[in-house]
Design an enzyme around this catalytic site. Structure first.
Site: not given
Length: 335
Positions: A286, A114, A256
């Site tokens: 996500n 990520c 993020h």
């Protein structure tokens, strides 16, 4: 040899697949509820790939939009940040470059889970600073649902698919859109917190078949939460300081999109007021490495992110890996 050039954002694009999966869709097959998902993750829906759709397909769509935004038909290199390449070998980036009609340019993948977009920014900025390329197409794309156990409610409700991309060109550090000081870090001693145990050389070299669950993404959520908050807060503080900013100078904070609780905790620790925080996790979930550029593209398109805004970006992912960077947002065309 370094030329002292800076990487400047000149185009942006994003793409999510058309298939929307709501919390109600998930509750039909998982032992969970809409209230449980929303209260723990802040997510109401997410977009997922159709059978046969790959990360490369998502990357091509986002790349096309970024190139159009930049008014560019060619770039000097392509960097793809992903945890879900189309196959283990070769890298997906050269195929994406070919499908975009970019010719035989340098193209490679970056694997930082990520944090991939920020690690990709560092790679792209390095290519430009070294004079290897005058422009770079940086794409972050993940078909994360392809590595998620559909029966694991702790991950199946969080992760989604999507892609975001930016075009970077050589320019001056004083220009709007110039990438500021990058702060990056990792801690391999904690790599077990976020992992897909099977499929790599370590497991394959044993000669033994992997347990079925080891082919899926696994995460120790509570411990990961603590490290994510700690490292994103510290990296954000360091990046702002290196840019000569105070947190009060930040107009838009883009983290993020891991989970709403993490986003709130990091923002609160930094002292970023709610009206300066950008988020789309409720709608898209996500999306792994794609989450930051996807959010930047959406916010640019809807006007919540405008030219002149001082933007602080931060991410955390497997590795463990993390990072942060600043940028004075430029005027961009959106598609």
């Amino acid at each position: 040899m370094s030329t002292g050039r800076a990487a400047v954002v000149t185009g942006i694009g994003s793409y999510v697949p058309p298939n929307l999966v709501t919390n109600d869709d998930l509750t039909a097959r998982l032992d969970t509820s809409d209230e449980w998902i929303r209260s723990r993750t802040g997510i109401a829906g997410r977009y997922v790939v159709s059978p046969g759709t790959s990360t490369g397909d998502l990357a091509v769509e986002a790349g096309l939009r970024a190139l159009k935004s930049a008014g560019a038909e060619r770039v000097g290199a392509v960097v793809l940040a992903t945890t879900t390449p189309d196959q283990p070998c070769p890298a997906t980036a050269p195929q994406v470059a070919a499908r975009l009609g970019l010719g035989q340019v340098p193209a490679f993948d970056v694997a930082a889970v990520c944090s991939g977009f920020l690690y990709g920014l560092a790679s792209a900025a390095g290519l430009i600073a070294a004079g290897i390329a005058d422009s770079v197409l940086l794409i972050a794309a993940d078909a994360f649902t392809t590595i998620i156990n559909p029966e694991d409610r702790s991950t199946a409700v969080i992760f989604a698919d999507g892609a975001g991309a930016v075009v970077l060109r050589a320019g001056s550090a004083a220009e709007p859109g110039a990438i500021g000081p990058l702060v990056l870090g990792s801690d391999g001693e904690l790599s077990h917190l976020i992992a897909v145990p099977a499929g790599g050389s370590r497991q394959r070299s044993t000669g033994r078949p992997a347990a079925p669950e080891d082919h899926y993404f696994q995460m120790l959520g509570r411990t990961t939460y603590r490290h994510a908050v700690e490292h994103m807060t510290a990296a954000s503080t360091a990046a702002a300081e290196q840019a000569g900013w105070r947190i009060d100078d930040v107009d838009r904070f883009v983290a993020h999109q891991a989970n709403a609780r993490i986003l709130e905790a990091v923002s609160d620790r930094l002292g970023v007021p709610e009206e300066r925080r950008l988020s789309n996790i409720a709608r898209v979930g996500n999306t792994g490495a794609a989450s930051i550029p996807l959010l930047l593209a959406e916010a640019t398109a809807d006007g919540t992110l405008r030219a002149g805004h001082r933007v602080l970006l931060t991410a955390f992912g497997g590795g463990l890996s993390w990072g942060a960077v600043t940028v004075d947002w430029p005027e961009l065309q959106t598609t």
